[in-house]
Design an enzyme around this catalytic site. Structure first.
Site, PDB file in Angstrom:
ATOM      1  N   CYS A 143       0.818  -1.215   0.000  1.00 12.28           N
ATOM      2  CA  CYS A 143       0.000   0.000   0.000  1.00 12.28           C
ATOM      3  C   CYS A 143       0.851   1.264   0.000  1.00 12.28           C
ATOM      4  CB  CYS A 143      -0.939   0.002   1.200  1.00 12.28           C
ATOM      5  SG  CYS A 143      -0.062   0.113   2.772  1.00 12.28           S
ATOM      6  N   ALA A 171       3.184   1.779   2.912  1.00  5.69           N
ATOM      7  CA  ALA A 171       4.401   0.978   2.782  1.00  5.69           C
ATOM      8  C   ALA A 171       5.398   1.673   1.860  1.00  5.69           C
ATOM      9  CB  ALA A 171       4.075  -0.412   2.249  1.00  5.69           C
ATOM     10  N   ARG A 190      12.932  -4.039   6.178  1.00  9.09           N
ATOM     11  CA  ARG A 190      13.433  -3.949   4.797  1.00  9.09           C
ATOM     12  C   ARG A 190      14.955  -4.126   4.676  1.00  9.09           C
ATOM     13  NH1 ARG A 190      11.618  -2.213  -0.118  1.00  9.09           N
ATOM     14  NH2 ARG A 190      13.244  -0.683  -0.385  1.00  9.09           N
ATOM     15  N   HIS A 230       5.261   6.397  -2.756  1.00  9.08           N
ATOM     16  CA  HIS A 230       6.536   6.984  -3.183  1.00  9.08           C
ATOM     17  C   HIS A 230       6.318   8.427  -3.619  1.00  9.08           C
ATOM     18  CE1 HIS A 230       7.439   2.611  -4.597  1.00  9.08           C
ATOM     19  NE2 HIS A 230       7.702   2.749  -3.316  1.00  9.08           N
TER      20      HIS A 230
END
Lengths: 551, 458
Positions: A71, A74, A105, A204
């Protein structure tokens, strides 16, 4: 007519064309779903002028399809802002979102001194409870920011909104503004609720906008360093950034700011004073590169440090940009120094990997970059796709004007950017840029993944679990590259999976030493004996011998 | 120092949670659903939740974890998720052909008020659920409780959606194992089976999340409780529910719905917890305890008595889920260890009372907090150091900074294996726990010993 050799497939003993395979792959779907999925599954074909088939991407995942996607939150908190060590990142929402993005990550970071700030090992959340949802969470958020400030005195605090925050209408930006004034440190917020957009990609974009609005350009100090380069879209998974820092340093190039592997807040704030922006992951951060070019006059180009040849090419491109014979010579010297080891391992590994095949479905650039590493050891990519790519990631930036903007993309804000009255400073004149373009520097361009793939290879956007299983069973790649959700299902099929989001516990894979690591890991994985163990001896040779029973 | 900013001085925090010792409901619901045979969990919300839950479960179990999502975008968040869910149900049955879809909500679908009862009814009415296939569901808002609550709600959902009472008793005992590992579920079943008792365990993730490598991938592995057995739970002689937080909701729902009497016990971790489980089985099924179980028990007692000197008076900090912490605390106290700091992230005041009660005779002060976090635990440790830390993977940062022997226990364990294969419940599990504790303490003793005191024999 392309003279390129096209991939051929043999499925269960019969030769099948890629088109036949595609039809068979979508047969199981309800007809509406099959029609939709067919637009996301392309058989690659590159024309002489580089044009490729149009692929549908960056549109909604069909409900019920088992997808790789995540999503907006994230993408924003997890990917872009997460790897910066000295910002206190507070997730405003119920506990889960912050928990799942807590160190998962493998973004490594290395503060210069033991006393320097590093909040990456911490997970901060408002842990919203039912009453906060009913009565609103702004009060709690303010208290959280105050408590975080009192405890840690950070230089910056950021807030990430989760799904329910957007629904109940907490004004996180107003809270940030108020707390910024009260505390005298930079406090800023991201409206990156999970339902925004159709994948991580929306996050992003939101992160890029936030970085640009709230941090970039705050510190005008001109720092030392001869060739100051920003590296965008590199997240220091498994120490990739450390290897790139080593190489840059050796070449005498100053890695001015990175976005955002092993990065700092001050690096962002000062990044507009660099001479050049280079972009690794086009999808996650091309927005920042574009906006910085418009506002500050910093040109950008795409680089790729995955693979030895790609690394050498990118270094040469940077050296060519600065047009300094000394730097150009130094870069050549470093490449000459680094390549022998890489070539030695490459040649050795190639003897065992040549002719093997790979499939990659991951992220929004890695599925492209890693193909070069595979080809260096003689492996062919049969299938590749992005989790959250847009058409330009597949087909190249030249298609941007023709991309239809749908409602889901329109919901993500586009910033109006213009040249900064004080800080805009073109690094190169139009003539210089044109001259360098003639010499091969592709300013603000990206050719995309498909033109660099073989004819007949499959390009699949937002692959479903069904399609993943189909590809493995019918195309039988020797290795599959994806993420943790796919890893063990693929391995139950009896083939190895390399995680390309996190590299498992491996890496770095960037740069020269990274290439060596990758060749060795792939050699180990595709040539390992272990994949032959799943059948017991009595399954392989079921006939009974009565020798002992009779004696 | 990885947690270099954690100060020794404890300041009361009213709002900020740092390094949580819990996560959210849907992941627990997803885990429970995986313990139903042929079941595909479905996350009703935006797709990030599903991705995060699958990732975390996969990292913990190192096994495939499949789940679908309603893939909400902004539109569905405004207009409601009904059409997404109905469409998803249709697609899932067509493409993946599960026996059951287990739907849970997320904070998104809960907040906009999607009603799963109504939506699944609509899916049935529209013919999206093939004959003989099932949908079970549970409401699991992330802003209430924790992952344990979500597990409890989904197990209750199994009862609500499937349990039936007919006039024919099945002669079986229901066992609700609690939010434990697949290996634990297997051991809990084995003990009952060793006593000659037929059981229906639900959920049952053994052979689902610790499955074999066969070179062939099956989306629906062999394990899990079948729909038939789940229906039959209403005809069982009784229910044993293990762990109050995770299992009592379902046990009580079944008692109300089908009149199956239940006994709610703590998790059978350690000697006394296992004793109570075995004894309850014995009494409820009217059987005697076989020698094999007595032997297992005897072995555990033997090792505890033999190794007592290494446990006695050692201070331990533990973090995890309430059911596990209660059972672990009792166990640690029983072997004369001192659990001095006990933290759970799951809210619930009863927890603190229970822990204080279990430790009230200890000659040390015990810090206990529910709805707390690992930051708090770390601060307590800084003020009152311990000899051993027991926590999930995230505890490794505290252990490294403070140089404390560390045992990974609970959920999630992201960086080691073993938990899904070797139980920590029952007498055998007790033996494994004792071994882990001893190893941690003795490894440390060896590491710290001056050369002249480096010992070879006990």
């Amino acid at each position: 007519m392309s003279t390129k050799e096209s991939l051929k497939y043999e499925v269960n003993g019969t030769e099948m064309t890629p088109e036949e395979i595609k039809t068979d792959m979508t047969r199981i779907y309800p007809s509406k779903v099959a029609r939709k999925r067919a637009k996301h599954i392309m058989v690659n074909k590159v024309c002489d002028d580089g044009c490729v088939p149009e692929i549908e991407s960056n549109v909604r995942t069909i409900p019920g399809i088992i997808t790789q996607r995540g999503c907006s939150y994230a993408g924003c908190k997890g990917v872009v802002l997460g790897p910066t060590r000295d910002i206190v990142n507070i997730t405003h929402g119920p506990v889960g979102c912050s928990f799942y993005s807590w160190l998962t990550r493998r973004n490594q970071t290395k503060p210069e001194a033991e006393t320097d700030e590093n909040f990456m090992t911490y997970c901060f959340t408002t842990d919203m409870q039912e009453e906060d949802i009913v009565f609103g969470g702004e009060k709690k958020l303010k208290a959280c920011i105050q408590e975080a400030y009192d405890l840690f005195k950070p230089k910056a605090i950021s807030i990430f909104s989760t799904c329910p925050v957007g629904l109940i209408g907490d004004d996180v930006h107003a809270v940030a503004k108020e707390m910024k004034e009260k505390l005298g440190v930079n406090v800023f917020a991201f409206s990156c609720e999970g339902y925004k957009g159709v994948s991580q990609s929306a996050g992003h974009h939101i992160a890029n906008n936030g970085l640009f609005t709230h941090i970039i350009g705050l510190d005008d100090t001109i720092k030392k360093g001869k060739y100051k380069v920003n590296l965008l879209g590199e997240y220091n998974i498994g120490g990739d950034a450390f290897e790139l820092e080593r190489i840059f340093d050796k070449c005498g190039i100053t890695l001015h700011s990175t976005f955002s592997g092993n990065s700092t807040y001050d690096g962002f704030a000062n990044s507009h004073t660099a001479d050049l922006n280079t972009v690794m992951c086009h999808r996650s951060i091309n927005y920042v590169a574009e906006m910085m070019e418009k506002k500050y006059g910093i040109p950008w180009f795409k680089v790729d440090f995955i693979g030895a040849a790609a690394t050498a090419k990118s270094l040469r491109k940077i050296a060519a940009y600065f047009e300094d014979p000394e730097l150009i010579a130094k870069v050549e010297e470093v490449i000459a120094e680094e390549m022998p080891e890489v070539e030695m391992v490459m040649a050795d590994v190639k003897t065992r990997c040549n002719g093997k095949t790979a499939a990659l479905v991951v992220g929004g650039s890695r599925a492209h970059h890693y193909q070069e590493l595979f080809s260096e050891i003689g492996m062919t990519t049969l299938m590749a796709g992005y989790e959250f790519g847009h058409r330009d990631d597949y087909e190249g930036r030249k298609v941007i004007p023709t991309i239809k903007v749908d409602a889901d993309s329109r919901n993500i804000e586009e910033l109006e950017v213009s040249a900064d009255e004080v800080r805009y400073k073109p690094r190169k004149s139009a003539e210089e840029l044109a001259k360098l373009k003639e010499e091969g520097i592709d300013w603000a361009d990206y050719v995309g993944m498909m033109p660099e793939m073989k004819d007949g290879a499959f390009v699949i956007d937002d692959i479903s679990q069904y399609e993943t299983d189909y590809i493995i069973e019918n195309l039988k790649p020797d290795i599959f590259c994806a993420g943790i959700k796919e890893k063990y299902a693929v391995q139950k099929h009896g083939i190895p999976l390399k995680q390309l989001h996190s590299y498992d516990y491996g890496g770095p894979y960037a740069g020269f030493k990274g290439a060596v690591n990758f060749y060795k890991d792939i050699d180990r994985m595709v040539n390992s004996k272990i994949w032959g163990y799943s059948k017991a001896p009595w399954d392989l040779n079921p006939e009974l011998s009565a020798a002992f029973a009779n004696s | 120092m990885l947690l270099r900013h954690t100060p020794t001085e404890i300041k009361e925090r009213s709002a900020l949670s740092i390094n949580p010792a819990k996560t959210c409901q849907p992941i627990g619901a997803m885990y429970a659903a995986l313990g139903v045979k042929g079941c595909l969990p479905h996350s009703h919300g935006s797709q990030g939740c599903c991705a995060y839950h699958r990732s975390t479960l996969t990292r913990h179990y190192k096994e495939p974890v499949m789940a679908a999502t309603s893939s909400f975008t902004e539109g569905s968040s405004v207009f409601g998720g009904q059409s997404n869910l109905v469409q998803a149900i249709d697609n899932i049955f067509t493409i993946y052909n599960p026996e059951v879809i287990a739907v849970h909500t997320t904070c998104l679908s809960e907040t906009i008020g999607d009603d799963l009862t109504q939506i699944t009814r609509k899916a049935h009415e529209e013919g999206k659920v093939p004959a003989g296939k099932h949908i079970i569901y549970a409401s699991t808002p992330s802003y209430v409780g924790s992952h344990v609550t979500g597990f409890a709600n989904m197990v209750k959902g199994m009862v609500n959606c499937l349990s039936e009472k007919t006039e024919v008793k099945n002669g079986k005992m229901n066992i609700i194992p609690g939010y434990v590992e697949p290996s634990d579920m297997e051991e809990i079943k084995r003990i009952a089976s060793e006593m000659g008792i037929s059981t229906i365990m639900f959920p049952d993730t053994s052979n689902v999340l610790n499955g074999p490598q066969t070179g062939r991938y099956h989306m629906f592995p062999r394990g899990g409780v079948s729909v038939e057995d789940l229906k039959s739970t209403g005809d069982s002689m009784a229910t044993i529910a293990l762990g109050k937080t995770a299992s009592s909701a379902a046990a009580l729902a079944l008692e109300t719905k089908c009149g199956v009497k239940c006994d709610i016990l703590d998790l059978p971790i350690g000697l006394h917890g296992t004793d109570r489980y075995v004894d309850a089985l014995r009494k409820m099924a009217c059987v005697s305890v076989p020698d094999s179980i007595n032997r297992d028990r005897g072995q555990l007692v033997d090792v505890i008595t033999d190794m007592h000197q290494y446990f006695y008076g050692k201070k331990v900090a533990i973090a995890g889920d309430p059911d596990q912490l209660i059972a672990l605390t009792e166990f640690l106290v029983s072997i004369d260890m001192y659990p001095v700091h006990v933290v759970t992230g799951t809210p619930g005041k009863q927890f603190e009372k229970t822990i204080l009660d279990l430790t009230k005779h200890l000659p040390v002060k015990v810090n206990v907090k529910s709805h707390s976090d690992l930051f708090m635990l770390h601060q307590w440790i800084k003020n009152e150091p311990v000899d051993l830390l027991i926590a999930n993977t995230y505890g490794k940062y505290i252990a490294r900074d403070e140089d404390i022997p560390f045992i990974r226990y609970g959920f999630p364990i992201l960086d080691r294996v073993g938990h899904s294969y070797f139980p920590t419940v029952g007498y055998k599990g007790g033996l494994r726990l004792v071994e882990k504790i001893l190893d941690a303490i003795l490894e440390r003793k060896d590491r710290d010993a001056p050369e002249e005191n480096f010992e070879l024999v006990m």
